[in-house]
Write a protein that holds these residues in place. Structure first.
Motif, PDB file in Angstrom:
ATOM      1  N   ASN A   1       0.596  -1.028  -0.018  1.00  0.00           N
ATOM      2  CA  ASN A   1       0.215  -0.151  -0.002  1.00  0.00           C
ATOM      3  C   ASN A   1       0.520   1.493   0.015  1.00  0.00           C
ATOM      4  O   ASN A   1       1.466   1.652   1.063  1.00  0.00           O
ATOM      5  N   GLN A   2       1.105   1.943  -1.458  1.00  0.00           N
ATOM      6  CA  GLN A   2       1.546   3.031  -1.245  1.00  0.00           C
ATOM      7  C   GLN A   2       0.844   4.435  -1.251  1.00  0.00           C
ATOM      8  O   GLN A   2       1.270   5.535  -1.620  1.00  0.00           O
ATOM      9  N   LEU A   3      -0.216   4.337  -0.616  1.00  0.00           N
ATOM     10  CA  LEU A   3      -1.142   5.807  -1.238  1.00  0.00           C
ATOM     11  C   LEU A   3      -0.815   6.369   0.888  1.00  0.00           C
ATOM     12  O   LEU A   3       0.002   5.764   1.233  1.00  0.00           O
ATOM     13  N   PRO A   4      -0.814   7.464   0.570  1.00  0.00           N
ATOM     14  CA  PRO A   4      -0.541   8.718   1.800  1.00  0.00           C
ATOM     15  C   PRO A   4      -1.424   7.987   3.487  1.00  0.00           C
ATOM     16  O   PRO A   4      -2.222   7.270   2.703  1.00  0.00           O
ATOM     17  N   ALA A   5      -0.549   8.207   4.081  1.00  0.00           N
ATOM     18  CA  ALA A   5      -1.935   8.325   5.081  1.00  0.00           C
ATOM     19  C   ALA A   5      -3.337   9.051   4.822  1.00  0.00           C
ATOM     20  O   ALA A   5      -3.886   9.065   4.840  1.00  0.00           O
ATOM     21  N   ASN A   6      -3.860   8.061   5.505  1.00  0.00           N
ATOM     22  CA  ASN A   6      -5.622   8.520   5.810  1.00  0.00           C
ATOM     23  C   ASN A   6      -5.431  10.167   6.129  1.00  0.00           C
ATOM     24  O   ASN A   6      -5.389  10.376   7.130  1.00  0.00           O
ATOM     25  N   PRO A   7      -6.659  10.342   5.472  1.00  0.00           N
ATOM     26  CA  PRO A   7      -6.746  12.542   6.103  1.00  0.00           C
ATOM     27  C   PRO A   7      -7.188  12.640   6.934  1.00  0.00           C
ATOM     28  O   PRO A   7      -8.440  11.129   7.074  1.00  0.00           O
ATOM     29  N   PRO A   8      -7.177  13.593   7.446  1.00  0.00           N
ATOM     30  CA  PRO A   8      -7.870  13.700   8.833  1.00  0.00           C
ATOM     31  C   PRO A   8      -9.145  14.347   8.140  1.00  0.00           C
ATOM     32  O   PRO A   8      -9.519  14.503   7.071  1.00  0.00           O
ATOM     33  N   THR A   9     -10.202  13.722   8.866  1.00  0.00           N
ATOM     34  CA  THR A   9     -11.806  13.981   8.697  1.00  0.00           C
ATOM     35  C   THR A   9     -12.603  14.377   9.950  1.00  0.00           C
ATOM     36  O   THR A   9     -12.382  14.301  10.566  1.00  0.00           O
ATOM     37  N   THR A  10     -13.270  14.943   9.279  1.00  0.00           N
ATOM     38  CA  THR A  10     -14.935  15.019  10.347  1.00  0.00           C
ATOM     39  C   THR A  10     -16.221  14.039   9.624  1.00  0.00           C
ATOM     40  O   THR A  10     -17.242  14.448  10.825  1.00  0.00           O
ATOM     41  N   GLU A  11     -15.841  12.592   9.309  1.00  0.00           N
ATOM     42  CA  GLU A  11     -16.907  12.226   9.345  1.00  0.00           C
ATOM     43  C   GLU A  11     -17.457  11.232  10.574  1.00  0.00           C
ATOM     44  O   GLU A  11     -16.321  11.017  10.979  1.00  0.00           O
ATOM     45  N   ALA A  12     -18.304  11.534  10.604  1.00  0.00           N
ATOM     46  CA  ALA A  12     -19.194  10.744  11.929  1.00  0.00           C
ATOM     47  C   ALA A  12     -18.463   9.720  12.029  1.00  0.00           C
ATOM     48  O   ALA A  12     -18.493   9.109  13.103  1.00  0.00           O
ATOM     49  N   ALA A  13     -18.923   8.558  11.064  1.00  0.00           N
ATOM     50  CA  ALA A  13     -18.735   7.543  10.604  1.00  0.00           C
ATOM     51  C   ALA A  13     -17.328   6.725  10.973  1.00  0.00           C
ATOM     52  O   ALA A  13     -16.895   7.236   9.558  1.00  0.00           O
ATOM     53  N   ARG A  14     -17.682   5.650  11.949  1.00  0.00           N
ATOM     54  CA  ARG A  14     -15.898   6.092  12.138  1.00  0.00           C
ATOM     55  C   ARG A  14     -15.419   4.934  10.270  1.00  0.00           C
ATOM     56  O   ARG A  14     -14.502   4.982  10.534  1.00  0.00           O
ATOM     57  N   HIS A  15     -16.293   3.894  10.474  1.00  0.00           N
ATOM     58  CA  HIS A  15     -16.290   3.474   9.711  1.00  0.00           C
ATOM     59  C   HIS A  15     -15.572   3.896   7.793  1.00  0.00           C
ATOM     60  O   HIS A  15     -14.508   3.133   7.137  1.00  0.00           O
ATOM     61  N   LEU A  16     -15.908   5.169   7.415  1.00  0.00           N
ATOM     62  CA  LEU A  16     -15.893   5.762   6.797  1.00  0.00           C
ATOM     63  C   LEU A  16     -14.457   6.717   6.617  1.00  0.00           C
ATOM     64  O   LEU A  16     -14.604   6.998   6.408  1.00  0.00           O
ATOM     65  N   ARG A  17     -13.445   6.688   7.966  1.00  0.00           N
ATOM     66  CA  ARG A  17     -12.339   7.453   8.075  1.00  0.00           C
ATOM     67  C   ARG A  17     -10.794   6.436   7.604  1.00  0.00           C
ATOM     68  O   ARG A  17      -9.945   7.158   7.691  1.00  0.00           O
ATOM     69  N   TYR A  18     -11.093   6.133   6.291  1.00  0.00           N
ATOM     70  CA  TYR A  18     -10.233   5.094   6.120  1.00  0.00           C
ATOM     71  C   TYR A  18      -9.223   4.769   4.866  1.00  0.00           C
ATOM     72  O   TYR A  18     -10.154   3.952   4.400  1.00  0.00           O
TER      73      TYR A  18
ATOM     74  N   GLN B   1     -25.248  10.753   7.238  1.00  0.00           N
ATOM     75  CA  GLN B   1     -25.730  12.281   7.024  1.00  0.00           C
ATOM     76  C   GLN B   1     -25.078  12.997   6.344  1.00  0.00           C
ATOM     77  O   GLN B   1     -25.436  14.822   5.877  1.00  0.00           O
ATOM     78  N   THR B   2     -24.220  13.006   5.981  1.00  0.00           N
ATOM     79  CA  THR B   2     -23.215  13.989   4.849  1.00  0.00           C
ATOM     80  C   THR B   2     -22.922  14.546   4.048  1.00  0.00           C
ATOM     81  O   THR B   2     -23.498  13.433   3.469  1.00  0.00           O
ATOM     82  N   GLY B   3     -23.290  16.135   3.507  1.00  0.00           N
ATOM     83  CA  GLY B   3     -23.354  16.313   1.881  1.00  0.00           C
ATOM     84  C   GLY B   3     -24.988  16.079   1.346  1.00  0.00           C
ATOM     85  O   GLY B   3     -25.100  15.809   0.273  1.00  0.00           O
ATOM     86  N   ASN B   4     -26.466  15.711   2.528  1.00  0.00           N
ATOM     87  CA  ASN B   4     -27.513  15.566   1.826  1.00  0.00           C
ATOM     88  C   ASN B   4     -28.044  14.547   0.787  1.00  0.00           C
ATOM     89  O   ASN B   4     -28.380  15.030  -0.707  1.00  0.00           O
ATOM     90  N   THR B   5     -26.994  13.183   0.666  1.00  0.00           N
ATOM     91  CA  THR B   5     -26.851  12.610  -0.444  1.00  0.00           C
ATOM     92  C   THR B   5     -28.445  11.736  -0.262  1.00  0.00           C
ATOM     93  O   THR B   5     -29.065  11.907   0.975  1.00  0.00           O
ATOM     94  N   SER B   6     -28.678  11.055  -0.939  1.00  0.00           N
ATOM     95  CA  SER B   6     -29.945   9.756  -0.920  1.00  0.00           C
ATOM     96  C   SER B   6     -29.498   8.821   0.162  1.00  0.00           C
ATOM     97  O   SER B   6     -30.799   7.990  -0.121  1.00  0.00           O
ATOM     98  N   LEU B   7     -28.954   8.537   0.917  1.00  0.00           N
ATOM     99  CA  LEU B   7     -27.953   8.422   1.305  1.00  0.00           C
ATOM    100  C   LEU B   7     -28.940   8.679   2.490  1.00  0.00           C
ATOM    101  O   LEU B   7     -28.956   7.429   3.611  1.00  0.00           O
ATOM    102  N   ALA B   8     -28.925   9.499   3.246  1.00  0.00           N
ATOM    103  CA  ALA B   8     -29.283  10.172   4.148  1.00  0.00           C
ATOM    104  C   ALA B   8     -31.104   9.426   4.594  1.00  0.00           C
ATOM    105  O   ALA B   8     -31.412   8.945   4.323  1.00  0.00           O
ATOM    106  N   ASN B   9     -31.035   9.631   5.819  1.00  0.00           N
ATOM    107  CA  ASN B   9     -31.681   8.952   6.832  1.00  0.00           C
ATOM    108  C   ASN B   9     -32.170   7.649   6.570  1.00  0.00           C
ATOM    109  O   ASN B   9     -33.555   7.357   6.404  1.00  0.00           O
ATOM    110  N   LYS B  10     -31.405   6.723   6.347  1.00  0.00           N
ATOM    111  CA  LYS B  10     -31.763   5.495   5.917  1.00  0.00           C
ATOM    112  C   LYS B  10     -30.590   4.712   6.545  1.00  0.00           C
ATOM    113  O   LYS B  10     -28.988   4.777   6.146  1.00  0.00           O
ATOM    114  N   VAL B  11     -31.440   3.155   7.514  1.00  0.00           N
ATOM    115  CA  VAL B  11     -30.275   2.505   7.499  1.00  0.00           C
ATOM    116  C   VAL B  11     -30.481   1.219   6.495  1.00  0.00           C
ATOM    117  O   VAL B  11     -31.022   0.781   6.390  1.00  0.00           O
ATOM    118  N   PHE B  12     -28.873   0.733   6.265  1.00  0.00           N
ATOM    119  CA  PHE B  12     -28.465  -0.230   5.010  1.00  0.00           C
ATOM    120  C   PHE B  12     -28.692  -1.504   6.174  1.00  0.00           C
ATOM    121  O   PHE B  12     -27.064  -1.333   6.478  1.00  0.00           O
TER     122      PHE B  12
END
Length: 585
Positions: free
Chosen positions: A108-125, A449-460
């Protein structure tokens, strides 16, 4: 020579590519039929179809170093900077034989995971990764200390971190079904962004079917159908960018090229492998004036050719196309007809029952141009029957009963918050009728809930039957996303044969995919069908909580213990929790 990443390789660069392979052979793409030595003939049109670079096993082994990093290239005329494997989009094709050993060192030669304000922990990587061989019947666990099989059950904060590496080894069984598979990242929370960048390549397992004389004589081509997602800046750095993609997924490319031209000689037979590597949209493939003769689906050989996808000259479908949900593959033979120009198309697909464009999953589109030249090359299609591996024998009622006969019920369900129909809110309150366990303190990990997408307010989520507490005991009463600490799992005994029914409570064809073991599909909506083998199954749409649709399949849980997953292959849905653990013990 130019490959799919738009780069011309010098001899020195090509040798460098070969050195990275180890016990394998790197084969460059070749342009086919680009001209004629006979100057009395009019020049032929230029073929623009580009075959991905290919790595082929030698003496039963293929040993690769797969580097993950950023790639600056041009796709469909747009300058982009995307994550890639092997420095190309698509990644190279891997060619192995049943019985071979495949070793892949992922760096994995990608740079370090960037700083984020993403509330969902599993989406931070987004820059952590791992590797999955889609459809392959291989060991899902640790092979030996530090050596991994098809291991995808990493915690999102682990996986292969930027700067780290992981050695994989896959002992491909001698009786493994031969056909088209593919490989791609599968870290929960980053799979949609990475596959949506184009991190995917074809994997061909060769065997008895390839020795059928008519197939052995046919020119072989790989079609990696991808729809790389980028923002206005030509990058993909936010989960919001993939979460916003539904029916607006970008145009399909084939091996990184939009609408390539393919040359064939009249009477010629070619062997095409289709891979739908998109993260959301399906394909329904047909070719003007020609049958697509299907002989393998999801890597599972069939005993006879099935003709599909013919169009009339006016572009009107004369039969069903080859339907490929995200993750599906098909191997087909095409016999070129009269000289002329023909279009490979994806036919119009519907989301709902009303025949209007507003309900389309995918509008009709031209994907490639096939030019048949007046230079006859008479070839034959195989008369059949075709060789089918013994592991693909039908699963009979008697076998099911003798091996335990356990039946399970699952439900794929995206549950909308009924209290906030107008858009995102800082909290979610689910009514009792929604039959979902409340997120409680895990709210941020359940609902994007980020970005007001069609996923907002849904549990998958995926639900599993839990008994008489439900009004219908066969239906689940709990729906919990994969990232929850309370997530459910399926525990299966090694050597068992089971029958599962997967229900869909949504008006969208979630593609059900299970790792390691293929599925013998026997019913759709409770009605018996002509059974077939697959590993990715689009669930019928038009489902609802009151009247869910369903698919029923049987499967042999053989050869391998360990933990792996089942999930929706609309990868944003998977990343938001529509996945469940399977553990074979």
């Amino acid at each position: 020579m130019t490959y799919a990443n738009g780069k011309g390789y010098s001899r020195r660069e090509f040798l460098h590519l070969s050195w990275t392979v180890g016990a394998g052979l790197a084969v460059p793409a070749v342009l086919y039929g680009c001209g004629s030595s006979d100057t009395s003939m009019a020049p032929l049109p230029q073929e623009t179809f580009v075959e991905p670079l290919a790595y082929t096993s030698v003496n039963g082994k293929l040993d690769l170093t797969l580097k993950v990093g950023y790639l600056k290239t041009t796709l469909d005329g747009k300058a982009v900077t995307l994550r890639s494997m092997f420095g190309s989009i698509p990644a190279p094709t891997l060619r192995v034989n049943a019985g071979d050993t495949l070793r892949i060192l992922v760096i994995n030669q990608l740079p370090a995971n960037p700083p984020t304000t993403e509330a969902a922990r599993h989406l931070r990587y987004p820059n952590s990764t791992n590797l999955h061989l889609h459809g392959m019947h291989v060991n899902p666990g640790l092979i030996s200390p530090g050596v991994y099989g098809d291991y995808v059950v990493d915690d999102p904060q682990s996986g292969i971190l930027p700067g780290d590496s992981r050695q994989h080894e896959y002992a491909i069984r001698a009786d493994h079904p031969t056909g088209a598979y593919w490989y791609h990242p599968h870290l929960h929370g980053s799979s949609a962004m990475q596959v949506g960048s184009g991190m995917a390549g074809a994997l061909l397992v060769k065997g008895a079917i390839d020795k059928v004389p008519e197939i052995a004589a046919a020119k072989e081509r790989v079609f990696m159908f991808q729809a790389p997602i980028v923002n206005a800046s030509g990058t993909l750095e936010s989960f919001t960018d993939v979460a916003a993609v539904t029916t607006s997924e970008p145009n399909f490319l084939i091996n990184g090229v939009r609408r390539p031209r393919i040359l064939m000689r009249s009477g010629e037979v070619q062997n095409w492998h289709f891979v739908n590597a998109a993260i959301f949209n399906s394909l329904n493939l047909g070719l003007d004036g020609h049958a697509l003769n299907l002989y393998s689906f999801d890597g599972n050989t069939r005993s006879a050719l099935t003709a599909k996808g013919a169009f009339t000259a006016a572009g009107v479908a004369t039969g069903d196309g080859i339907l490929l949900a995200p993750g599906n593959r098909a191997s087909i033979l095409v016999k070129a007809g009269a000289p002329g120009t023909y279009q490979l198309r994806t036919m119009f697909l519907q989301l709902g029952a009303v025949n209007t464009a507003s309900n389309a999953i995918l509008a009709e589109d031209i994907l490639a141009e096939v030019v048949v030249i007046d230079d006859p090359l008479p070839m034959n299609l195989p008369p059949g029957p075709l060789p089918v591996p013994g592991v693909l024998a039908p699963i009979t009622d008697e076998e099911l009963a003798s091996a335990g006969g356990l039946k399970r019920t699952l439900v794929f369900r995206a549950i909308t918050n009924p209290s906030t129909p107008g858009g995102p809110s800082p909290a979610i309150t689910l009514s009792p009728a929604s039959a979902v366990v409340h997120p409680g303190s895990e709210l941020n990990d359940w609902v994007f809930q980020t970005g007001n997408t069609s996923l907002a307010n849904k549990v998958f989520a995926v639900g599993a039957a839990s008994g008489a507490a439900s009004a219908n005991p066969a239906m689940p009463t709990e729906f919990i996303p994969f990232q929850s600490s309370r997530a459910l799992k399926q525990t299966v005994a090694l050597g068992s044969v089971e029958e599962w029914t997967v229900f869909n409570m949504n008006n969208i064809p979630h593609p059900f995919h299970i790792h390691v073991n293929p599925c013998w599909v026997v019913k759709v909506n409770g009605n018996a069908i002509e059974p077939y083998w697959a590993d990715t199954i689009p669930l019928p749409n038009l489902g609802s909580p009151a009247a869910p649709t369903s698919v029923t399949f049987r499967s042999r849980f053989v050869d391998y213990k360990g933990a792996y997953v089942l999930h929706c292959h609309m990868l944003v849905h998977e990343d938001m929790g529509m996945m469940q653990l399977v553990e074979v013990v």
